[in-house]
Design an enzyme around this catalytic site. Structure first.
Site: not given
Ligand code: ADP
Length: 485
Positions: A180, A255, A289, A386
């Site tokens: 995803k 990560e 990161c 961050e």
């Molecule tokens: P960033 O702050 O870099 O956007 P996130 O951790 O929010 O990092 O997002 C990284 C990935 O995790 C994206 O693919 C996002 O769609 C997914 N994501 C965000 N929230 C959830 C969740 N509750 N469950 C699964 N995946 C998630």
């Protein structure tokens, strides 16, 4: 204008070798963060589509795990070649949805190809062990087997290479995978489906779907057929995924966030420290990161460093991905700009001094001026969090011990950097820093050949290096008796 090649503007999920819409037919928009322009739409998938992708991957695993390693190597080599043949189209696509300068996008796509080649090579070196047996009549060995179906969730900052680090070792190990990509950058994720299809990777082995992160994440982390979760993104979301993976005891590789310190000692070469700080702070507009988050400079070199670093920061050209000589693109969205402003405001209120930048850029949209703030202190917001934007805080310190203590004063432990010419200090500081990646007199150190992964709350497991395939393998101990010995 960036050219988004028709063949890579894929507006469907890739599940079980077929290009399919979301069950509901719903979609969401993908925008260019530099202009706000809608590039196109992708499926808004949820739980049902995810279950189907997992089942397809599970079915495909039965046969994929049994094919010879050389067949898998051949597929990976074809995938590598296809990425390079399409490097320009993939880079334009990536730059359009992510906003980074085109030279960085080309570099990232090339880096993805490197990961695929590296793991194609590593696939042939998955050695087991024979174990000296304590019994005269038995023999013992350890073999390695693919873990099974992998669920992968990736971020928008490196939408191509973060998938490369997961898809390539999974396939090399003999696993199948459901991915995803992030909502902001789904096209670079779906492109992997097309490349895998063209490389002759069997249906169901690689599945890519876009949509609701919470719904998809819940299924990936709770479905018993998924044996491993691999994630790159924020620590907040990583912790959610870790806890959701507990009930079915999945293997996990995470990560997550960083808070990289960059220490410049009095004896450092100031010009190379400035060059390293620029590269490590401002790559991808500060949205990596491993980006430098805090710059600690010893008092004897502080003013000289600040002067040169400020001048180098101010000289960086900000603009659209495809303009000449652009080094800084936009941030990913308006929320990122607001957050960056908040960091600056907080710092100024607590005594920070802006030596360049400090504001949203005149170009509008996601653009922010590359910024340097001196007089930074440990109570400012960016000391703990961050930044993920083009703001460089500079702190002054007196002693080596003080610098190491301040650098370690965080729950994160991904990357750190320091500059010195003193050999003894190099070892003391290198061993004192609680980080998974250490750059000594270098600001950019990621390489496919080296393990990438954090200490503390920055992560679990390694990607890249010979270690990168291990997370996709189980070890099986076998004891053979009845040998008539
Ligand atoms: P960033 O702050 O870099 O956007 P996130 O951790 O929010 O990092 O997002 C990284 C990935 O995790 C994206 O693919 C996002 O769609 C997914 N994501 C965000 N929230 C959830 C969740 N509750 N469950 C699964 N995946 C998630």
């Amino acid at each position: 204008m960036l050219e988004v090649a028709k063949e890579f503007k894929l507006e469907s999920n890739y599940i079980n070798g077929e290009w399919v819409a979301a069950d509901s037919g719903e979609t969401f928009n993908v925008e260019n963060p530099a202009t706000g322009e809608v590039i196109g739409t992708v499926p808004m998938s949820g739980a049902k589509e995810t279950v189907r992708a997992i089942e397809a991957a599970h079915k495909a695993f039965e046969t994929f795990r049994k094919i010879s390693v050389m067949e898998r190597v051949t597929m990976l080599r074809r995938l590598h070649d296809l990425i390079l043949e399409n490097q320009e189209a993939l880079a334009q696509l990536l730059a359009a949805e992510q906003g980074k300068p085109i030279f960085e996008a080309r570099g990232e796509v090339g880096f993805s190809a490197n990961y695929v080649m590296w793991f194609a090579e590593e696939a042939r070196r998955v050695y087991g062990e024979t174990v000296p047996s304590p019994w005269a009549d038995r023999r013992m060995m350890v073999t390695k087997e693919p873990v099974g179906v992998v669920g992968a969730i990736t971020p928008w900052n490196f939408p191509s290479s973060m998938l490369a680090r997961k898809i390539a070792p999974a396939l090399a190990a003999g696993c199948t995978i459901v991915c995803k990509p992030a909502e902001a950058t789904p096209y670079s994720g779906l492109a992997w489906g097309k490349l895998c299809e063209e490389a002759g990777i069997p249906a169901g082995v690689v599945n890519i779907l876009t949509g609701d992160p919470v719904a998809i994440g819940e299924v990936l982390t709770s479905h018993p057929m998924v044996r491993k979760i691999t994630f790159t993104g924020s620590t907040r979301v990583g912790k959610i995924l870790m806890s959701q993976s507990v009930s079915t005891v999945k293997k996990i590789s995470m990560e997550m966030g960083g808070n990289a310190p960059f220490i410049v000692f009095d004896d450092a070469d100031v010009d190379s420290a400035v060059e390293g700080a620029i590269a490590s702070k401002f790559r991808n507009s500060g949205q990596t990161c491993v980006c430098t988050n805090r710059i600690y400079v010893q008092s004897g070199i502080h003013d000289k460093f600040v002067e040169k670093f400020t001048a180098a920061t101010a000289a960086m050209k900000v603009g659209q991905s495809n303009e000449d000589n652009v080094l800084q693109g936009p941030l990913i969205n308006d929320a990122a700009v607001s957050k960056t402003k908040e960091f600056v405001k907080d710092a100024v209120e607590k005594g920070g001094v802006i030596t360049t930048g400090g504001n949203a850029h005149d170009l509008g949209h996601g653009f922010f001026e590359p910024t340097v703030i001196t007089n930074a202190t440990q109570d400012m917001m960016f000391s703990k969090e961050e930044i993920f934007g083009p703001v460089a805080p500079v702190y002054k310190f007196e002693t080596e011990e003080e610098a190491v203590a301040m650098a370690n004063d965080t729950e994160f432990g991904l990357a750190c950097y320091f500059y010195t010419k003193d050999l003894g200090r190099t070892y003391r500081v290198m061993e004192g820093l609680e980080y998974g990646l250490v750059g000594v007199n270098e600001g950019v150190i990621t390489a496919v050949e080296a393990p990438f992964g954090g200490y503390k709350e920055s992560g679990v497991g390694k990607e890249g290096g010979h270690q990168g395939i291990e997370d996709y393998l189980e070890e099986k101990y076998i004891c053979i008796g009845g040998l008539g010995l």
